[in-house]
Design an enzyme around this catalytic site. Sequence first.
Site, PDB file in Angstrom:
ATOM      1  N   TYR A 262       0.820  -1.203   0.000  1.00 49.89           N
ATOM      2  CA  TYR A 262       0.000   0.000   0.000  1.00 49.89           C
ATOM      3  C   TYR A 262       0.858   1.258   0.000  1.00 49.89           C
ATOM      4  CZ  TYR A 262       0.775   0.923   5.045  1.00 49.89           C
ATOM      5  OH  TYR A 262       1.330   1.226   6.264  1.00 49.89           O
TER       6      TYR A 262
ATOM      7  N   LYS B 257       6.392  -1.803   1.871  1.00 52.24           N
ATOM      8  CA  LYS B 257       5.215  -1.241   2.542  1.00 52.24           C
ATOM      9  C   LYS B 257       4.061  -2.235   2.407  1.00 52.24           C
ATOM     10  CE  LYS B 257       3.024   3.289   3.237  1.00 52.24           C
ATOM     11  NZ  LYS B 257       3.160   3.347   4.685  1.00 52.24           N
TER      12      LYS B 257
ATOM     13  N   GLU C 150      12.668   2.880  13.699  1.00 54.19           N
ATOM     14  CA  GLU C 150      11.567   3.744  13.253  1.00 54.19           C
ATOM     15  C   GLU C 150      10.413   3.582  14.222  1.00 54.19           C
ATOM     16  OE1 GLU C 150       9.774   2.640   9.497  1.00 54.19           O
ATOM     17  OE2 GLU C 150       9.817   0.505   9.983  1.00 54.19           O
TER      18      GLU C 150
ATOM     19  N   LEU D   7      11.041   1.432   6.864  1.00 58.14           N
ATOM     20  CA  LEU D   7      10.407   1.902   5.636  1.00 58.14           C
ATOM     21  C   LEU D   7      11.113   3.174   5.165  1.00 58.14           C
ATOM     22  CD1 LEU D   7       7.828   1.242   3.870  1.00 58.14           C
ATOM     23  CD2 LEU D   7       6.885   3.282   4.942  1.00 58.14           C
TER      24      LEU D   7
HETATM   25  N1  PDD Z   1       2.742   4.984   7.537  1.00 54.85           N
HETATM   26  N2  PDD Z   1       7.505   3.718   8.828  1.00 54.85           N
HETATM   27  C1  PDD Z   1       6.359   3.029   8.902  1.00 54.85           C
HETATM   28  C2  PDD Z   1       6.376   1.679   9.522  1.00 54.85           C
HETATM   29  C3  PDD Z   1       5.171   3.586   8.400  1.00 54.85           C
HETATM   30  O1  PDD Z   1       4.024   2.888   8.442  1.00 54.85           O
HETATM   31  C4  PDD Z   1       5.191   4.897   7.835  1.00 54.85           C
HETATM   32  C5  PDD Z   1       3.972   5.560   7.280  1.00 54.85           C
HETATM   33  C6  PDD Z   1       6.421   5.585   7.792  1.00 54.85           C
HETATM   34  C7  PDD Z   1       6.539   6.966   7.183  1.00 54.85           C
HETATM   35  O2  PDD Z   1       6.476   6.924   5.780  1.00 54.85           O
HETATM   36  P1  PDD Z   1       5.913   8.165   4.927  1.00 54.85           P
HETATM   37  O3  PDD Z   1       6.672   9.343   5.356  1.00 54.85           O
HETATM   38  O4  PDD Z   1       6.174   7.780   3.519  1.00 54.85           O
HETATM   39  O5  PDD Z   1       4.439   8.286   5.257  1.00 54.85           O
HETATM   40  C8  PDD Z   1       7.553   4.967   8.282  1.00 54.85           C
HETATM   41  C9  PDD Z   1       1.552   5.426   6.880  1.00 54.85           C
HETATM   42  C10 PDD Z   1       1.288   6.884   6.932  1.00 54.85           C
HETATM   43  C11 PDD Z   1       0.375   4.573   7.350  1.00 54.85           C
HETATM   44  O6  PDD Z   1       0.602   3.385   7.511  1.00 54.85           O
HETATM   45  O7  PDD Z   1      -0.722   5.087   7.506  1.00 54.85           O
END
Ligand code: PDD
Length: 288
Positions: A33, A148, A180, A204
């Site tokens: 996703y 992801k 993270e 991620l």
């Molecule tokens: N999540 N690490 C993890 C495990 C995440 O699920 C996310 C983002 C990030 C940050 O990635 P980005 O800056 O590209 O949003 C890091 C999204 C927002 C979610 O699962 O809703």
Amino acid sequence: MSIDVYLNGEFLPVEEARVSVTDRGFLFGDGVYEVIPVYGGHLFQLQHHLQRLHNSLRGIGMANPHTDDEWEQILTRLTSQLGDSDQALYLQVTRGCTDVRDHAWPEAIEPTIYARTKTLKPPTIDEKRRGIHAITLDDPRWQHCNIKAITLLANVMARHEAADAGAQEAILIRDGLATEGAASNLFIVKDKLLITPPKSDSLLPGITREIALELAKQHGIPIAEASISAVDLRTADEIWMSSSTKEIVPVLQLNGEAVGNGVAGKVWEEMTVLYEDCKDRLRNGEQL
Ligand code: PDD
């Protein structure tokens, strides 16, 4: 009813969107996703998100069902349904439906492609400045956290444990290093140096992380992509978490102890001005 969903070639209201119970996303969490913020009707960092989607699909052995141009057409048409509002766009591709429930997947299988957009009120600077509390937890996840994947049970459990402890995020520790958050990337500031763990299969590669690094470089904030130990975390002057929907927020308490002097730090203030400016330029139609 507004048209807020794209599902396998159709644009429709969420109330009418249906996916089969034989979908491997439902049965196995077999899919990937993206979450893409939309400011003033414009998709933020679309190319970065599409590249990461491509990498995630490749990581689970799936072909990308669309070219970048096709994705852009689909997603722009979907977000335009909500006018020039700020939105959060969720996009998911699962391996598709199989009648026989078998862990191994058959060769000929059509993916399920789903996207939904929702108006989003991004947090104001004052809301962000109030910060969040975080706890540290051992990271129980697999070795491919750079993908992801929709398989998020470990992240869900970690976030729940944080909530039970009165915190908003869990910072995950793997082999003694902070990697993270359960749904965000991690930054610390130590002696004016902005540090985030380097990209690896333990985290991620967040798009917000990428933009923050880029802005820091452009504006002379010293940065290092380096490991963060549990001790570094405890002695940091500032801790931030970043994600597409929460943007960049300061952590003011870690495991019940104040971080730095317990208020949003100077470097965070500087970064937030830069990040807000980026969003405003996109809202005004500027190409970023
Ligand atoms: N999540 N690490 C993890 C495990 C995440 O699920 C996310 C983002 C990030 C940050 O990635 P980005 O800056 O590209 O949003 C890091 C999204 C927002 C979610 O699962 O809703």
